[in-house]
Design a protein around this motif. Structure first.
Motif, PDB file in Angstrom:
ATOM      1  N   LEU A 184      49.825  44.822  35.351  1.00 14.06           N
ATOM      2  CA  LEU A 184      48.420  45.166  35.593  1.00 14.06           C
ATOM      3  C   LEU A 184      47.756  44.192  36.559  1.00 14.06           C
ATOM      4  O   LEU A 184      46.993  44.605  37.437  1.00 14.06           O
ATOM      5  CB  LEU A 184      47.645  45.216  34.275  1.00 14.06           C
ATOM      6  N   ASP A 185      48.040  42.898  36.424  1.00 12.70           N
ATOM      7  CA  ASP A 185      47.497  41.908  37.359  1.00 12.70           C
ATOM      8  C   ASP A 185      47.992  42.167  38.775  1.00 12.70           C
ATOM      9  O   ASP A 185      47.225  42.109  39.738  1.00 12.70           O
ATOM     10  CB  ASP A 185      47.873  40.485  36.934  1.00 12.70           C
ATOM     11  N   PHE A 186      49.285  42.463  38.897  1.00 14.18           N
ATOM     12  CA  PHE A 186      49.877  42.749  40.209  1.00 14.18           C
ATOM     13  C   PHE A 186      49.189  43.962  40.831  1.00 14.18           C
ATOM     14  O   PHE A 186      48.788  43.933  41.995  1.00 14.18           O
ATOM     15  CB  PHE A 186      51.381  42.986  40.053  1.00 14.18           C
ATOM     16  N   ARG A 187      49.057  45.025  40.072  1.00 13.96           N
ATOM     17  CA  ARG A 187      48.421  46.245  40.570  1.00 13.96           C
ATOM     18  C   ARG A 187      46.981  45.957  41.003  1.00 13.96           C
ATOM     19  O   ARG A 187      46.536  46.415  42.059  1.00 13.96           O
ATOM     20  CB  ARG A 187      48.453  47.326  39.484  1.00 13.96           C
ATOM     21  N   ARG A 188      46.246  45.206  40.216  1.00 16.49           N
ATOM     22  CA  ARG A 188      44.853  44.877  40.529  1.00 16.49           C
ATOM     23  C   ARG A 188      44.750  44.152  41.879  1.00 16.49           C
ATOM     24  O   ARG A 188      43.885  44.460  42.696  1.00 16.49           O
ATOM     25  CB  ARG A 188      44.268  44.032  39.399  1.00 16.49           C
ATOM     26  N   ASN A 191      47.095  42.655  55.480  1.00 21.72           N
ATOM     27  CA  ASN A 191      47.752  41.547  54.787  1.00 21.72           C
ATOM     28  C   ASN A 191      49.265  41.737  54.684  1.00 21.72           C
ATOM     29  O   ASN A 191      49.963  40.837  54.242  1.00 21.72           O
ATOM     30  CB  ASN A 191      47.213  41.389  53.364  1.00 21.72           C
ATOM     31  N   PHE A 192      49.757  42.901  55.065  1.00 20.58           N
ATOM     32  CA  PHE A 192      51.157  43.254  54.803  1.00 20.58           C
ATOM     33  C   PHE A 192      51.934  43.605  56.060  1.00 20.58           C
ATOM     34  O   PHE A 192      52.764  44.507  56.060  1.00 20.58           O
ATOM     35  CB  PHE A 192      51.212  44.431  53.832  1.00 20.58           C
ATOM     36  N   ASP A 193      51.675  42.919  57.138  1.00 16.61           N
ATOM     37  CA  ASP A 193      52.334  43.202  58.404  1.00 16.61           C
ATOM     38  C   ASP A 193      53.856  43.252  58.234  1.00 16.61           C
ATOM     39  O   ASP A 193      54.446  42.387  57.588  1.00 16.61           O
ATOM     40  CB  ASP A 193      51.956  42.142  59.437  1.00 16.61           C
ATOM     41  N   GLY A 194      54.472  44.272  58.795  1.00 12.81           N
ATOM     42  CA  GLY A 194      55.930  44.380  58.781  1.00 12.81           C
ATOM     43  C   GLY A 194      56.495  45.229  57.664  1.00 12.81           C
ATOM     44  O   GLY A 194      57.692  45.478  57.629  1.00 12.81           O
ATOM     45  N   LYS A 222      54.022  36.063  49.390  1.00 10.57           N
ATOM     46  CA  LYS A 222      53.219  34.842  49.313  1.00 10.57           C
ATOM     47  C   LYS A 222      51.729  35.149  49.335  1.00 10.57           C
ATOM     48  O   LYS A 222      50.938  34.498  48.653  1.00 10.57           O
ATOM     49  CB  LYS A 222      53.603  33.893  50.445  1.00 10.57           C
ATOM     50  N   VAL A 223      51.320  36.158  50.104  1.00 14.97           N
ATOM     51  CA  VAL A 223      49.908  36.563  50.132  1.00 14.97           C
ATOM     52  C   VAL A 223      49.495  37.041  48.740  1.00 14.97           C
ATOM     53  O   VAL A 223      48.447  36.649  48.218  1.00 14.97           O
ATOM     54  CB  VAL A 223      49.682  37.677  51.183  1.00 14.97           C
ATOM     55  N   ILE A 224      50.329  37.870  48.137  1.00 18.80           N
ATOM     56  CA  ILE A 224      50.027  38.384  46.802  1.00 18.80           C
ATOM     57  C   ILE A 224      49.961  37.248  45.789  1.00 18.80           C
ATOM     58  O   ILE A 224      49.035  37.177  44.979  1.00 18.80           O
ATOM     59  CB  ILE A 224      51.068  39.449  46.379  1.00 18.80           C
ATOM     60  N   LEU A 225      50.938  36.350  45.836  1.00 20.54           N
ATOM     61  CA  LEU A 225      50.942  35.213  44.910  1.00 20.54           C
ATOM     62  C   LEU A 225      49.705  34.351  45.064  1.00 20.54           C
ATOM     63  O   LEU A 225      49.141  33.881  44.057  1.00 20.54           O
ATOM     64  CB  LEU A 225      52.197  34.365  45.105  1.00 20.54           C
ATOM     65  N   SER A 226      49.275  34.141  46.297  1.00 22.84           N
ATOM     66  CA  SER A 226      48.081  33.296  46.493  1.00 22.84           C
ATOM     67  C   SER A 226      46.846  33.962  45.889  1.00 22.84           C
ATOM     68  O   SER A 226      46.001  33.298  45.294  1.00 22.84           O
ATOM     69  CB  SER A 226      47.863  32.988  47.981  1.00 22.84           C
TER      70      SER A 226
END
Length: 154
Positions: free
Chosen positions: A9-13, A22-25, A144-148
């Motif tokens: 749920l946190d990931f989806r949010r 934010n997701f180039d490539g 890394k973007v998601i983790l941050s």
């Protein structure tokens, strides 16, 4: 199960809050989540689950699903018999009523697809069989973007 549910749920949010830029490539850069990015987002979710103690998720590729076999393809995770899908609601514009997150042993919608298990889903493993190092770097950057964003939210 509650810890797994909280992670998903946190990931989806976070995925809902981020911009395609934010997701180039990856396919995530070409569409607005959750539309048309089930494969890439599932692989990144699998890495996140692995890093949080839930390793071994496999990538399930579905074809010809839906009430009339009208849905050409869809991808989700299988983790120890649990179906984990964070993009099934993309089909709600086509008359379905899927929740934003599915975590279930059985799911009527997902069971309409003809499926293939495509092996370990974690992009750090999965992509080694299918891509060049450039794509792996793109996925790593996205992760890394998601983790941050996840750590900032904690």
């Amino acid at each position: 199960m509650e810890e797994l549910r909280a992670l998903v749920l946190d990931f989806r949010r976070i995925m809902e809050c981020l911009n395609p830029s934010n997701f180039d490539g990856t396919s995530l850069s070409a569409s607005q989540f959750p539309s048309a990015c089930c494969d890439d987002s599932s692989q990144i979710l699998a890495a996140y689950l692995t890093d949080n103690g839930f390793s071994g998720a496999t990538l399930i590729r579905g074809e010809y699903g839906g009430n009339h076999k009208e849905l050409q393809s869809h991808v989700w995770l299988n983790l120890g018999g649990l179906k984990i899908d964070i993009t099934a609601d993309q089909f709600n514009t086509r008359g379905y009523d899927n929740p934003s997150v599915i975590i279930a042993r059985e799911n009527e919608f997902l069971e309409t697809f003809e499926t293939t298990d495509d092996g370990i889903a974690d992009f750090r493993i999965h992509l080694k069989d299918y891509s060049d190092p450039g794509l792996e770097r793109d996925f790593e950057f996205c992760y890394k973007v998601i983790l941050s964003h996840l750590s900032a939210q904690a």
